[in-house]
Scaffold this active site. Structure first.
Site: not given
Ligand code: GLN
Length: 478
Positions: A77, A152, A176
């Site tokens: 990420k 997220s 997330s």
């Protein structure tokens, strides 16, 4: 044609294929290209990944010792630093910023032979539940491109969902990792607070943030967890507890467990009826198998989302103050009359997206002198109460089970104008971050609307082994 099922099988493929890592990298590079429309990657490291694969193939042929993640292709990420590569938390404010060091998790992956194939799209500064807050566009759910990936860590979830890498890392501050895993039908694992170093993880809310793992099976989760966990001089909040060999301990050998579930969760009005029904049916199946499953009261359920948003926005407002156009980040073009205040204002207004600005404002408000006690102190007190309740529950139970999210993946755009509705999507996941316990979403179910959804399991602090054992057992219920 190359096909990935597990790291173990991949390693036997490598043992009989001299250029196996290169074959695998080429396979994923073309999959990523084919699936560009999903927007899961912000950057793909083609040349570097191929060079590393060739090196690893050569080292293997030369009989050099093999790392636990030899040749394993991972994606990270865009909040996890990779030396010499851009990192930007999917924000315009960090556009063009290059990391000068590796996050500890990155370092540990590389030390065990992993190949990093690229960096994943996500919500800006990890704030969001749908990946619609990225400065680089929404990530699409690979099963239905009109639906969100969750957030997220949407790009990391979709990378595993759509077979764009073998495993990926995200971050989980309030769900997330688990929530997009639920929406995408993959495993999403968040360890205890303090298990994995946060050094080199761009902070959202420091007392909540944890790196988490996306994968297709529990064996792989356990192996990656074992590699990236453990003490680190660069993170003062990390635990020095020894790291068990998780990957060798996932077999529950027929053990019977004691599960708790929250009545208030399963009876929640926002919970999709079918999700509730399948969770209840799962509880009955566990009982029929000789496990104990009992309801416990959770009267504080209505307070978890507000408490989470008071505390995380407060921490975020402080963490993000460094992005001001002077110390770090984008600087606006100024006119000759602009003073220092104008520089801050313009840079931050142009550099941060709407949701991040909303949270900085909210966090600054709850920390302001007139409101500090009413909001911030109150929320800290609720957090303490939640911790006490949790400790009591784990005196009697091995794990808490619940649905991961109240609904399946929703339409892109459906909730983007309604922050409260968006925040409520976190109702079942934020609890684990408030109290710092490990939690996982495992993809057990399918809705009649065609979308997958998961079951969330939570265990006591540093009981990752229990969580992995139960998850492995429950994957057998699929
Ligand atoms: N959806 C939650 C939020 O927006 C969780 C985010 C996260 O875990 N990073 O805060």
């Amino acid at each position: 044609m190359f096909a990935f099922t597990s790291i173990k099988e991949y390693h036997s493929f490598l043992a009989s294929t001299p250029n196996g890592c290169t074959v695998a990298v080429n396979h994923y590079l073309s999959k990523i290209e084919e699936n560009k429309h999903l927007n899961a990657f912000l950057e793909v490291f083609e040349t570097e990944a191929l060079q590393r694969a060739e090196q690893l193939d050569a080292d293997r042929l030369a009989g050099k010792p093999l790392g636990k993640l030899n040749g394993v292709i991972v994606a990270l990420k865009d909040v996890i630093c990779i030396k010499g590569h851009k990192v930007g938390a999917a924000s315009k404010i960090l556009e063009g910023f290059t990391s000068i060091y590796n996050a500890t998790a990155t370092e540990k992956l590389l030390a065990e032979g992993a190949i990093i194939i690229g960096r994943n799209n996500c919500d800006e500064f990890a704030m969001g539940s749908s990946n619609e807050n990225s400065a680089y566009g929404t990530v699409k759910n690979a099963l239905d491109n009109t639906l969100v990936s969750g957030g997220s860590s949407g790009g990391s979830a979709v990378s595993v969902q759509a077979d764009l890498c073998m495993a990926s890392l995200g971050s989980d501050t309030g769900g997330s990792v688990r929530q997009p895993a639920d929406f995408c039908g993959v495993i999403g694992f968040k360890p205890s607070y303090g298990r994995i170093s946060r050094y080199g993880l761009i902070a959202y809310a420091s007392s909540f943030d944890q790196i988490g793992i996306f994968s297709k099976n529990i064996e792989d989760t356990a192996l990656v967890l074992e590699v990236i966990s453990g003490a680190d001089d660069f993170d003062s909040t990390i635990s020095t507890k020894p790291v068990p060999e998780y990957s060798k301990q996932i077999d529950s050998t027929g053990k019977k467990y004691r599960f708790a579930y929250f009545k208030e969760v399963l009876e929640h009005e926002g919970l999709d009826k079918e999700i509730a029904a399948q969770a209840n049916a799962h509880i009955e199946a566990l009982k029929a198998d000789g496990h104990t499953v009992e309801p416990v009261d959770f009267k504080m359920l209505p307070y978890v989302v507000p408490t989470y948003y008071v505390l995380t926005t407060a921490e975020a407002s402080s963490n993000l103050s460094r992005f001001d156009g002077v110390k770090f980040g984008y600087r606006a073009n100024l006119s000759k009359d602009d003073d220092l205040t104008a520089l801050y204002k313009k840079s931050r207004s142009e550099g941060f997206g709407k949701e991040v600005q909303r949270r900085i404002l909210l966090g600054t408000f709850v920390l302001s002198s007139g409101y500090f006690d009413a909001y911030f102190t109150k929320a800290q007190q609720v957090r303490r109460l939640l911790c006490d309740t949790t400790n009591d529950i784990f005196k009697e139970y091995d794990a808490i089970i619940s649905p991961t999210v109240p609904t399946t993946a929703f339409k892109i755009g459906e909730k983007s104008d309604d922050p409260i509705a968006m925040y409520l999507a976190d109702i079942f996941t934020v609890f684990a971050n408030l109290v710092g316990i490990p939690a996982v979403s495992i993809p057990l179910f399918k809705h009649s609307n065609g979308m997958p959804f998961g079951l969330q399991l939570m265990s006591s602090h540093y009981e990752e082994t229990t969580l992995l054992q139960i998850s492995s057992m429950m994957m057998g219920y699929k």
